[in-house]
Design a protein around this motif. Sequence first.
Motif, short mmCIF file in Angstrom:
data_model
loop_
_atom_site.label_atom_id
_atom_site.label_comp_id
_atom_site.label_asym_id
_atom_site.label_seq_id
_atom_site.Cartn_x
_atom_site.Cartn_y
_atom_site.Cartn_z
N LEU A 1 0.84 -1.19 0.00
CA LEU A 1 0.00 0.00 0.00
C LEU A 1 0.87 1.24 0.00
N GLU A 2 0.60 2.17 -0.89
CA GLU A 2 1.33 3.44 -0.93
C GLU A 2 0.31 4.56 -0.94
N LYS A 3 0.50 5.50 -0.02
CA LYS A 3 -0.56 6.51 0.12
C LYS A 3 -0.57 7.53 -1.02
N ASP B 1 18.94 10.15 -2.52
CA ASP B 1 18.90 9.50 -3.84
C ASP B 1 19.95 8.41 -3.96
N THR B 2 20.47 7.94 -2.84
CA THR B 2 21.64 7.08 -2.93
C THR B 2 21.26 5.61 -3.08
N ILE B 3 21.85 4.97 -4.09
CA ILE B 3 21.73 3.52 -4.24
C ILE B 3 23.12 2.97 -3.96
N GLY C 1 12.81 -0.77 8.32
CA GLY C 1 13.21 0.53 7.75
C GLY C 1 13.02 1.63 8.79
N ASP C 2 12.78 2.85 8.30
CA ASP C 2 12.63 3.97 9.22
C ASP C 2 11.49 3.78 10.22
N ALA C 3 10.51 2.96 9.87
CA ALA C 3 9.40 2.74 10.81
C ALA C 3 9.90 2.07 12.09
C1 LIG Z 1 16.78 15.13 4.95
C2 LIG Z 1 17.12 13.66 4.84
C3 LIG Z 1 17.99 13.23 3.84
C4 LIG Z 1 18.36 11.88 3.74
N1 LIG Z 1 19.24 11.50 2.78
C5 LIG Z 1 19.58 10.20 2.67
C6 LIG Z 1 20.49 9.75 1.64
O1 LIG Z 1 21.00 10.53 0.85
N2 LIG Z 1 20.76 8.42 1.58
C7 LIG Z 1 20.21 7.52 2.45
O2 LIG Z 1 20.52 6.33 2.33
N3 LIG Z 1 19.35 7.90 3.40
C8 LIG Z 1 19.01 9.22 3.54
N4 LIG Z 1 18.13 9.59 4.51
C9 LIG Z 1 17.48 8.54 5.32
C10 LIG Z 1 16.43 7.82 4.43
O3 LIG Z 1 15.58 8.78 3.84
C11 LIG Z 1 15.56 6.84 5.19
O4 LIG Z 1 16.33 6.12 6.12
C12 LIG Z 1 14.89 5.85 4.19
O5 LIG Z 1 14.13 6.56 3.23
C13 LIG Z 1 13.97 4.88 4.92
O6 LIG Z 1 13.27 4.11 3.97
P1 LIG Z 1 11.84 3.52 4.32
O7 LIG Z 1 11.40 2.73 3.12
O8 LIG Z 1 11.87 2.85 5.63
O9 LIG Z 1 10.88 4.79 4.50
P2 LIG Z 1 10.47 5.93 3.46
O10 LIG Z 1 11.50 6.11 2.42
O11 LIG Z 1 10.07 7.09 4.29
O12 LIG Z 1 9.19 5.32 2.74
C14 LIG Z 1 7.95 5.18 3.43
C15 LIG Z 1 6.85 5.03 2.38
O13 LIG Z 1 5.63 4.76 3.03
C16 LIG Z 1 4.61 5.60 2.49
N5 LIG Z 1 3.62 5.81 3.55
C17 LIG Z 1 3.77 6.52 4.69
N6 LIG Z 1 2.66 6.46 5.43
C18 LIG Z 1 1.79 5.67 4.77
C19 LIG Z 1 0.48 5.24 5.04
N7 LIG Z 1 -0.18 5.58 6.17
N8 LIG Z 1 -0.15 4.45 4.13
C20 LIG Z 1 0.50 4.07 2.99
N9 LIG Z 1 1.75 4.47 2.69
C21 LIG Z 1 2.39 5.25 3.56
C22 LIG Z 1 5.34 6.87 2.09
O14 LIG Z 1 4.60 7.60 1.14
C23 LIG Z 1 6.65 6.30 1.54
O15 LIG Z 1 6.53 5.95 0.19
C24 LIG Z 1 17.79 10.94 4.65
C25 LIG Z 1 16.92 11.37 5.67
C26 LIG Z 1 16.59 12.72 5.78
C27 LIG Z 1 15.67 13.16 6.88
#
Ligand SMILES: Cc1cc2nc3c(=O)[nH]c(=O)nc-3n(C[C@H](O)[C@H](O)[C@H](O)COP(=O)(O)OP(=O)(O)OC[C@H]3O[C@@H](n4cnc5c(N)ncnc54)[C@H](O)[C@@H]3O)c2cc1C
Length: 390
Positions: A17-19, A30-32, A272-274
């Motif tokens: 699910l993606e909101k 943007d880092t891979i 992940g970040d959650a």
């Molecule tokens: C300013 C900043 C810059 C950063 N730069 C880097 C970098 O250059 N390189 C790096 O490796 N890390 C970077 N980070 C850290 C990185 O962004 C996160 O650690 C990473 O994106 C986590 O991935 P994730 O998939 O857990 O969460 P996210 O990338 O946050 O993805 C979460 C997804 O869930 C969706 N979502 C949220 N709530 C809901 C909901 N209720 N229902 C459905 N969908 C939902 C969102 O739309 C999103 O698509 C940075 C962080 C910050 C704050």
Amino acid sequence: MMLGFLLARAGVEVVVLEKHKDFLRDFRGDTIHPSTLELMHELGLLDEFLKRPHQELKQLAGQIGGDRIPLADFSHLPTKCKFLAFMPQWDFLDFLAMHGKQYPTFHLLMETEVIDLIEEGVSVVGVKATAAGDQLEIRASLTVGADGRHSIVRERAGLKVEVLGAPIDVLWFRINRNSSDPGQVLGRFSRGKIMVMLDRGDYWQCGFVIAKGTFEALQQRGFEPFHQDILDIAPFLRDRVSELRDWKEIKLLTVAVDRLLTWYRPGLLCIGDASHAMSPVGGVGINLAIQDAVATANLLTAKLSKGSVTPSDLQQVQKRRLLPTRLTQRAQVFIQQRVLGRALGRAQQTSAPWFLRIFKSLPILQRIPAYLVGIGVRPEHIRTVDVFTH
Ligand SMILES: Cc1cc2nc3c(=O)[nH]c(=O)nc-3n(C[C@H](O)[C@H](O)[C@H](O)COP(=O)(O)OP(=O)(O)OC[C@H]3O[C@@H](n4cnc5c(N)ncnc54)[C@H](O)[C@@H]3O)c2cc1C
């Protein structure tokens, strides 16, 4: 998306699910990483992936005043790709979604927002979501919260969060790029200001670091002092900085560093970040999120294929990923406090601290940050199979 792709590929029915309606948004980073590129290689997708527009960085450096400090040299990594690829996250996510959709087990629901959990007794058995004004319920033998730093899943699950602190936020905006501009460095430090500049071809994606909670005060000072702040860091933008004249073009990205004490409940897991919000420091949060997804798929696929997972299965995921998370966050907090916190707001020209200058005098040491950023602690490998081709 990565976990959804891996599970679907292994024959497990998945709903992602993606909101938002697309991925074309300002993601954080943007880092891979070389480790992610290695996973793409293991999945047989690397060549196709690298056909997408991207930049390859073999070395990361910082600009501190007039001094260019090399920080990480990826050219010695034991990976197929000895570089960090810069690719907007929407391209990366589109790529994974496109490949996921090739499997009948993969279902991606865009514009579908999770608003609550469905619970039965102590167990989570699915989510409630909204899509186009309608409410829907999705039941699942496992619900995975991968919804980022403001995760509603972890909040509704009542999982306890340990806040590790972040003294900074980031202002995210674009400025046109000229071909004569200097090359990309990881960060620019000058007279108490810090800015990250990502080369996105015809524009710079800028991340201007501010002390937490100071955006309003900065807006009240007006645009001219802000333009001057940018020029102090990147004087080559003099002919273009006035392009920025609407605060709507400047997004505030909040930085958080925290970690759940327990990443799971019966029927629910956060990754992940959650489960551990990462700071932008070192640009490693995306890597950790991807590695969590791979570890989860490796540990849970067989059990999910048979039906359900127990809390002790979920505990295995936390056990596997806790050490890399803990060590990386510790390093981020150290750099936030010792480098960024100290540099911010110091009007006099700062020079690089000794532990950064040492990378210049002893280049071999650049291999250490290269390993930590490019691969990380306890790297994961694809252990699941594509059941549709086997
Ligand atoms: C300013 C900043 C810059 C950063 N730069 C880097 C970098 O250059 N390189 C790096 O490796 N890390 C970077 N980070 C850290 C990185 O962004 C996160 O650690 C990473 O994106 C986590 O991935 P994730 O998939 O857990 O969460 P996210 O990338 O946050 O993805 C979460 C997804 O869930 C969706 N979502 C949220 N709530 C809901 C909901 N209720 N229902 C459905 N969908 C939902 C969102 O739309 C999103 O698509 C940075 C962080 C910050 C704050």
